[in-house]
Scaffold this motif. Structure first.
Motif, mmCIF file in Angstrom:
data_model
loop_
_atom_site.group_PDB
_atom_site.id
_atom_site.type_symbol
_atom_site.label_atom_id
_atom_site.label_comp_id
_atom_site.label_asym_id
_atom_site.label_seq_id
_atom_site.Cartn_x
_atom_site.Cartn_y
_atom_site.Cartn_z
ATOM 1 N N HIS A 198 50.109 28.332 26.165
ATOM 2 C CA HIS A 198 50.762 27.078 25.245
ATOM 3 C C HIS A 198 49.428 26.408 24.939
ATOM 4 O O HIS A 198 49.609 25.950 23.891
ATOM 5 C CB HIS A 198 51.532 26.227 26.463
ATOM 6 N N ALA A 199 48.340 26.346 25.501
ATOM 7 C CA ALA A 199 47.262 25.885 24.871
ATOM 8 C C ALA A 199 46.901 26.646 23.401
ATOM 9 O O ALA A 199 46.497 25.910 22.459
ATOM 10 C CB ALA A 199 45.983 25.904 25.602
ATOM 11 N N VAL A 200 46.663 27.895 23.269
ATOM 12 C CA VAL A 200 46.586 28.645 22.218
ATOM 13 C C VAL A 200 47.580 28.167 20.978
ATOM 14 O O VAL A 200 47.309 28.156 19.824
ATOM 15 C CB VAL A 200 46.810 30.121 22.185
ATOM 16 N N ILE A 201 49.161 28.261 21.371
ATOM 17 C CA ILE A 201 50.065 27.568 20.486
ATOM 18 C C ILE A 201 49.775 26.348 19.989
ATOM 19 O O ILE A 201 49.866 26.026 18.874
ATOM 20 C CB ILE A 201 51.625 27.531 21.200
ATOM 21 N N ASP A 202 49.323 25.496 20.859
ATOM 22 C CA ASP A 202 49.086 24.162 20.452
ATOM 23 C C ASP A 202 47.983 24.076 19.341
ATOM 24 O O ASP A 202 47.955 23.257 18.309
ATOM 25 C CB ASP A 202 48.855 23.170 21.362
ATOM 26 N N ASP A 212 55.137 25.689 12.258
ATOM 27 C CA ASP A 212 55.990 25.408 13.348
ATOM 28 C C ASP A 212 55.828 26.545 14.415
ATOM 29 O O ASP A 212 55.169 27.678 13.902
ATOM 30 C CB ASP A 212 57.382 25.063 13.239
ATOM 31 N N GLU A 213 56.300 26.343 15.295
ATOM 32 C CA GLU A 213 56.356 27.518 16.592
ATOM 33 C C GLU A 213 56.952 28.692 16.127
ATOM 34 O O GLU A 213 56.660 29.764 16.575
ATOM 35 C CB GLU A 213 56.831 26.834 18.027
ATOM 36 N N GLY A 214 57.912 28.482 15.188
ATOM 37 C CA GLY A 214 58.735 29.723 14.821
ATOM 38 C C GLY A 214 57.922 30.640 14.087
ATOM 39 O O GLY A 214 58.462 31.822 13.804
ATOM 40 N N MET A 215 56.610 30.223 13.574
ATOM 41 C CA MET A 215 55.729 31.216 12.846
ATOM 42 C C MET A 215 54.543 31.772 13.789
ATOM 43 O O MET A 215 53.597 32.101 13.288
ATOM 44 C CB MET A 215 55.037 30.371 11.718
ATOM 45 N N SER A 224 61.125 31.540 22.393
ATOM 46 C CA SER A 224 61.384 30.226 22.395
ATOM 47 C C SER A 224 62.762 29.918 22.804
ATOM 48 O O SER A 224 63.439 28.816 22.950
ATOM 49 C CB SER A 224 60.928 29.600 21.135
ATOM 50 N N ARG A 225 63.652 31.009 22.642
ATOM 51 C CA ARG A 225 64.885 30.893 22.972
ATOM 52 C C ARG A 225 65.707 31.305 24.070
ATOM 53 O O ARG A 225 66.778 30.611 24.558
ATOM 54 C CB ARG A 225 65.870 31.504 21.536
ATOM 55 N N TYR A 226 65.007 32.321 24.789
ATOM 56 C CA TYR A 226 65.434 32.988 25.900
ATOM 57 C C TYR A 226 64.541 33.007 26.992
ATOM 58 O O TYR A 226 63.274 33.226 26.379
ATOM 59 C CB TYR A 226 66.151 34.274 25.501
#
Length: 362
Positions: A198-202, A212-215, A224-226
């Motif tokens: 999650h640190a990498v995503i942030d 956004d996170e979808g990219m 992110s959905r399941y």
């Protein structure tokens, strides 16, 4: 046993074999013919980025034979709805013709097109995404890290995009080369734990390089959905059973990840291995995840099967996987089949028409 789901992206084409921008119409028809069990995830048609493509997905299934049935049913159902818009579906990861594709009439899609220029303009590409269930993010990240050296082998097995904008590219998966232009696409470094992931995503979001996170387009990511790991490295497969093979191998890798930790190669080496898999697919050498050295593709695929053999046996998938791997190595992936059609004299449109037939008959 872990459940599996498969998402497939298809080209929408005319009966004559040319890409057709009718996704909005297809989705409108699909909205009136939904599945009976709307409480179960999967099974419905969904939009993609471009008007010339559509996505479908299977419900989660633990039994591999049931998953194959769902993949075939999803293809048939999608083609039936596409016919209502005068189109057919083709499981091709890129269109062979010169195409000026169009984005959906969607605010986010238009924002991406404006922000990412030619990278977005060129993204008429179709992938196969496998979801495998996880009990926790801790387990999921361990699976992501374990998958790293093997994702390139999955790509080689799925290669189904030898042509691009009217030319033969010399690649088994040119889709992966086009897809790799996105700022987050491709192999990743080890994450270690959920906090690291999650640190990498942030940090990526903090760069402003993605909307956004979808990219977050990693080869494999936490969904992110399941409650799943989503493995996104593969081309959409021409043959339905090849998509199921991807799923079976991903589940085998997920189970194998729960054993002793493995050494983690540098990301630079994984990028090279991914390029090699995209370039030659099953017709030349691949980089062995065990040694980091080139070996004939069939030997590297055999290393993957041997690596996951205990997990496949426990799931009851071993005999089917061994049989179908032998079929793929003998018959070839989608790229090899397309090039075979070319050798028989098929032009771009005829390749697409044959792919439509193969999409629905395999």
């Amino acid at each position: 046993m872990r459940t599996l789901g498969v998402e497939e992206e298809f080209l929408l084409v005319t009966p004559e074999g040319r890409p057709q921008p009718v996704a909005t119409t297809v989705l409108r028809h699909a909205s009136t013919t939904g599945r009976a069990d709307d409480d179960e995830p999967g099974g419905n048609l969904e939009k993609e980025f471009k008007q010339e493509q559509i996505e479908t997905s299977t419900p989660p299934r633990a039994d591999l034979a049931e998953l194959v049935t769902e993949i075939r049913a999803g293809r048939s159902r999608t083609d039936e709805v596409a016919r209502q818009a005068g189109a057919r579906i083709a499981a091709l990861a890129t269109a062979p013709q010169v195409v000026e594709s169009s984005v959906l009439p969607d605010r986010r899609a238009h924002t991406i097109r404006a922000e990412f220029g030619a990278t977005a303009r060129d993204q008429l590409t179709c992938g196969c995404h496998v979801h495998v269930s996880i009990d926790s993010e801790e387990e999921g990240v361990r699976i992501l890290d374990h998958l790293r050296p093997w994702n390139a082998v999955l790509l080689a097995l799925s290669g189904n995009s030898p042509s691009w904008q009217g030319t033969s590219t010399g690649y088994a998966s040119y889709r992966s080369q086009v897809w790799g232009r996105w700022p987050t696409a491709g192999p990743t470094a080890p994450f270690g734990d959920p906090a690291g992931y999650h640190a990498v995503i942030d940090e990526l979001l903090g760069t402003g390089a993605i909307l956004d996170e979808g990219m977050v387009y990693f080869d494999a990511r936490l969904s992110s959905r399941y409650p799943t790991v989503e493995v996104r490295v593969a081309d959409v497969c021409l043959d339905a059973e090849d998509a199921a093979l991807q799923a079976a191998l991903v589940r085998g890798l997920a189970e194998s990840a729960l054993g002793d930790p493995v050494s983690q190669p540098r990301t630079e080496l994984l990028r090279a291995a991914t390029w090699r898999a995209a370039r030659s697919g099953l017709t030349g050498d691949l980089v062995s995840p065990l040694t980091g050295k080139p070996l004939p593709a069939a030997e590297v695929v055999a290393q993957l099967v041997e690596h996951v053999r205990p997990a496949l046996a426990e799931a009851g998938d071993l005999e089917w996987v061994e049989r179908h791997v032998a079929t793929v190595l003998r018959r070839g992936n989608g790229a090899i089949q397309q090039m075979g059609w070319r050798a028989e004299g098929a032009d771009d449109d005829e390749v697409v028409r044959r792919a439509v037939d193969r999409t629905l008959s395999s």
